[in-house]
Design an enzyme around this catalytic site. Structure first.
Site, PDB file in Angstrom:
ATOM      1  N   CYS A  82      37.003  48.849  45.573  1.00 34.12           N
ATOM      2  CA  CYS A  82      36.675  50.268  45.536  1.00 34.12           C
ATOM      3  C   CYS A  82      35.981  50.619  44.205  1.00 34.12           C
ATOM      4  CB  CYS A  82      37.920  51.113  45.793  1.00 34.12           C
ATOM      5  SG  CYS A  82      37.556  52.824  46.269  1.00 34.12           S
ATOM      6  N   HIS A 169      40.043  48.923  50.981  1.00 36.84           N
ATOM      7  CA  HIS A 169      41.272  48.487  50.298  1.00 36.84           C
ATOM      8  C   HIS A 169      41.969  47.388  51.094  1.00 36.84           C
ATOM      9  CE1 HIS A 169      41.553  51.483  47.030  1.00 36.84           C
ATOM     10  NE2 HIS A 169      40.883  52.256  47.864  1.00 36.84           N
ATOM     11  N   GLU A 171      44.446  45.683  50.214  1.00 38.09           N
ATOM     12  CA  GLU A 171      45.864  45.599  49.871  1.00 38.09           C
ATOM     13  C   GLU A 171      46.762  46.464  50.737  1.00 38.09           C
ATOM     14  OE1 GLU A 171      44.184  48.812  47.044  1.00 38.09           O
ATOM     15  OE2 GLU A 171      43.495  47.034  48.144  1.00 38.09           O
ATOM     16  N   SER A 224      75.853  50.028  42.092  1.00 35.91           N
ATOM     17  CA  SER A 224      75.895  51.133  43.049  1.00 35.91           C
ATOM     18  C   SER A 224      76.268  50.685  44.445  1.00 35.91           C
ATOM     19  CB  SER A 224      74.520  51.812  43.096  1.00 35.91           C
ATOM     20  OG  SER A 224      73.572  50.949  43.693  1.00 35.91           O
ATOM     21  N   VAL A 227      71.002  47.517  47.289  1.00 33.35           N
ATOM     22  CA  VAL A 227      70.403  46.188  47.248  1.00 33.35           C
ATOM     23  C   VAL A 227      70.055  45.785  45.819  1.00 33.35           C
ATOM     24  CG1 VAL A 227      68.477  44.764  48.053  1.00 33.35           C
ATOM     25  CG2 VAL A 227      69.455  46.511  49.560  1.00 33.35           C
ATOM     26  N   SER A 229      70.882  46.832  42.596  1.00 30.83           N
ATOM     27  CA  SER A 229      71.925  46.577  41.599  1.00 30.83           C
ATOM     28  C   SER A 229      72.835  45.428  42.030  1.00 30.83           C
ATOM     29  CB  SER A 229      72.744  47.840  41.337  1.00 30.83           C
ATOM     30  OG  SER A 229      73.497  48.214  42.474  1.00 30.83           O
TER      31      SER A 229
END
Length: 513
Positions: A82, A169, A171, A224, A227, A229
Site C-alpha cells: 500500500c 493488503h 496480510e 487471572s 489464557v 496469564s
C-alpha cells in the site's frame, strides 16, 4: 539462537502487527521497527528481507513519513504494501496521485502468473483494498504485474532487483490468497529458511527468563485464569520454579464464580500454588464516580500495581512483575515501535507508575493470541483453558458503560453468566472467538406483567477473529439469541431490553470501552 529475520518498517498502519503475525505463521521470525530507524540499527539486525507497511499518510503531502534512502542499497529483497508501494514508486521515479475514486474493501485482482510473487495462484484473486492514493505511472525499471478495475497498477516488480510492491493488503483475512503472496516473498523470492516455531520460542524464553531473573530473585505474576496469564505462569514456572509467586487479584469485576473456577482450573496444572487477594473494596472505591473509559483503565492498571507491590513485600527478593501482555494490547495502547495511531490504553501498559518498584517481565508482548495458545498446548495446558474466550484485565469495569456500582456489577455478572452458559450448553462457545455482555447507561420503556417499566438495556456481543486486530460479528442463530434474551429479561432484575451488536472491527473495536 539467532533467527533468520524479516524486518517490517512501520509507517503507521494499524495492520503492521498483522503483517508480522502472518510472517511468523510461516515459521519466520519477524520484527517491527519504526520507519525512521537509524540505518546502523537496522543493519545490526542482519535482516534477510524488508517489508514496508501501509500508512494513513499520503506520500505527496508535506511531512509524510520517509525511510532512510540507504534501505534501497542494502542488497535485500523488499516488499512494499500500500503506502510502501507508493514509496517505492516515488523513489524510482514513478508518479503517485490522489485517486479520483477511493478504493476501500473487496476487489478482484487480475495477476500476472509469471511473477514469482504470484506463484501457485489463479489469475483472478479477491483482495482487500484500502487506499486513497494510487500509482499513476510505474517507474521505467518496473513491470506492472497486477491490476483491478479501479487500480490499473495494483502490483509491480523490478526488472532486475528483488523489489516488489502491492497496492492491496495481503496480510488481512479478506485477501483470499494473501498468505501465499507473503509465503512467495519470504521463501521463493527471499529464500529464507524457516526456523521460528512455538517450541523455539519456549526454549529461548525459558533461557531468557532464567538469565534475567537469576537464582535468588522472585517474580510475582497477576494470575487471572485467562489464557495469557495462565500460559505465562506455566512458562515462567518452568524457567524458575518456586521463585514464581502467582497472585490472583479479586478485583470485584470478575465473572460470576470466577475465583472458584480459576481454583479448579489450576488444581492439577503446573504443580504450583497461587495466592488469592480480595481487593474488591479498593478497586470499587478507586473507581467511584469515574465514567471516562481511559481514566477507568489507568486507575485499574495503577491499582493492580499497587496491590502487587504490597503483596511483594510478603516475600524476600521480589524484583519482577510478570504479565501476560500481548502484541495487540501494546499496539492499541501506544506506538511502541512506530507511529501507528493509538486507539486506547490497555490495563497492562496504561496504568504503570513511572517509579514502579518492580521490573516487568512480559514474555508474550510480541505474540498474538493464537501464538500464545500454541505455546500453551506445547506446555500441556488443557484445551478447556487454552480456548477460553479473551477477558479484559479491567474485567466487567469496562463493560459497564458509565459509572460503576456494586449493584451494576452484580447485574452484569448475571447477564454474562446466562450468555456464556447458553453458548456452552448449545455447543456454540468454540464457534466464536469472544462473547460478552455490556451494561448500557440507558433506560427504555417496557411492559412486564401488564405493568409499564422503565429499566435498563444490555447489549450482547460475539465476534470472530484470529488475532484481535480485525473482527467480524458472529452470526449466532436467531433461536439462540431469542432464548438468551428471554432468560436475561425474565431472570435478571432491572433489565427489560436486550440488543445484539452487529458491528465489525474496524470501524468499531471489540470491547465497547
Amino acid at each position: 539462537m539467532k533467527h533468520n529475520t524479516v524486518i517490517i518498517l512501520d509507517f503507521g498502519s494499524q495492520y503492521t502487527q498483522l503483517i508480522a503475525r502472518k510472517i511468523r505463521s510461516l515459521n519466520t521470525y519477524c520484527e517491527i521497527m519504526p520507519y525512521n530507524v537509524d540505518i546502523s540499527l537496522l543493519q545490526q539486525k542482519q535482516p534477510k528481507a524488508l517489508i514496508l507497511s501501509g500508512s494513513p499518510a499520503s506520500i505527496y503531502r508535506d511531512f509524510s513519513p520517509k525511510p532512510s534512502e540507504l534501505i534501497w542499497d542494502m542488497d535485500l529483497p523488499i516488499l512494499g504494501i500500500c503506502y510502501g508501494m507508493q514509496l517505492m514508486v516515488k523513489h524510482f521515479g514513478g508518479d503517485v496521485i490522489e485517486s479520483q475514486k477511493r478504493e476501500f474493501g473487496n476487489a478482484t485482482l487480475l495477476v500476472d502468473k509469471k511473477s514469482d510473487l504470484f506463484f501457485n495462484m489463479t489469475e483472478h484473486q479477491n483482495v482487500w483494498m484500502s487506499h486513497g492514493d494510487s500509482v499513476k505511472s510505474a517507474p521505467k525499471s518496473f513491470y506492472v504485474i497486477a491490476k483491478t478495475d479501479n487500480c490499473p497498477i495494483a502490483a509491480i516488480e523490478h526488472i532486475a532487483l528483488p523489489f516488489f510492491a502491492v497496492q492491496f493488503h495481503p496480510e488481512v483475512s479478506h485477501t483470499e490468497s494473501g498468505i501465499i503472496v507473503l509465503d512467495n516473498f519470504i521463501h521463493k523470492i527471499s529464500k529464507i529458511d524457516s526456523d521460528w516455531t512455538p517450541k523455539a520460542f519456549i526454549d529461548e524464553s525459558i533461557t531468557s527468563i532464567r538469565n534475567t531473573v537469576g537464582f535468588k530473585n522472585k517474580v510475582i505474576l497477576g494470575l487471572s485464569g485467562g489464557v495469557d496469564s495462565s500460559v505465562a505462569a506455566v512458562l515462567i514456572n518452568k524457567a524458575i520454579g518456586n521463585n514464581l509467586k502467582p497472585i490472583f487479584v479479586d478485583t470485584g469485576f470478575l465473572r460470576k464464580n470466577e475465583v472458584f473456577q480459576v481454583m479448579r482450573l489450576f488444581e492439577n496444572i503446573a504443580g504450583f500454588k497461587f495466592s488469592i487477594v480480595n481487593a474488591q473494596k479498593r478497586f470499587l472505591k478507586n473507581l467511584e464516580n469515574i465514567d471516562n473509559p481511559e481514566i477507568k483503565r489507568k486507575i485499574i492498571g495503577k491499582t493492580f500495581i499497587e496491590v502487587f507491590e504490597k503483596e511483594a513485600k510478603k516475600y524476600n527478593n521480589v524484583r519482577f512483575l510478570a504479565q501476560g501482555t500481548l502484541y495487540p494490547d501494546v499496539i492499541e495502547s501506544t506506538s511502541m515501535k512506530g507511529p501507528s495511531a493509538t486507539i486506547k490504553s490497555h490495563h497492562n501498559v496504561g496504568g504503570l507508575p513511572e517509579n514502579m518498584n518492580l521490573t516487568l517481565i512480559e514474555p508474550f508482548k510480541e505474540l498474538f493470541k493464537d501464538e500464545v495458545r500454541e505455546v500453551g498446548r506445547l506446555l500441556g495446558l488443557p484445551e478447556s483453558l487454552i480456548m477460553r474466550h479473551p477477558f479484559p484485565g479491567p474485567g466487567l469495569a469496562v463493560r459497564i458503560i458509565g459509572k460503576i456500582t456494586q449493584e451494576k456489577v452484580k447485574v452484569l455478572q448475571e447477564i454474562d453468566d446466562i450468555f456464556i452458559s447458553e453458548l456452552l450448553s448449545c455447543d456454540l462457545y468454540n464457534t466464536t472467538w469472544q462473547a460478552f455482555a455490556v451494561l448500557l447507561p440507558i433506560q427504555s420503556v417496557g411492559v412486564m406483567g401488564d405493568v409499564r417499566t422503565y429499566e435498563n438495556v444490555c447489549a450482547l456481543r460475539a465476534v470472530n477473529s484470529l488475532d484481535g486486530m480485525t473482527a467480524d460479528w458472529t452470526e449466532l442463530p436467531y433461536e439462540f439469541l431469542k432464548k438468551v434474551s428471554s432468560r436475561i429479561i425474565n431472570e435478571v432484575t432491572g433489565i427489560n431490553r436486550v440488543v445484539y451488536d452487529i458491528s465489525s472491527k474496524p470501524p468499531a473495536t471489540i470491547e465497547w470501552e
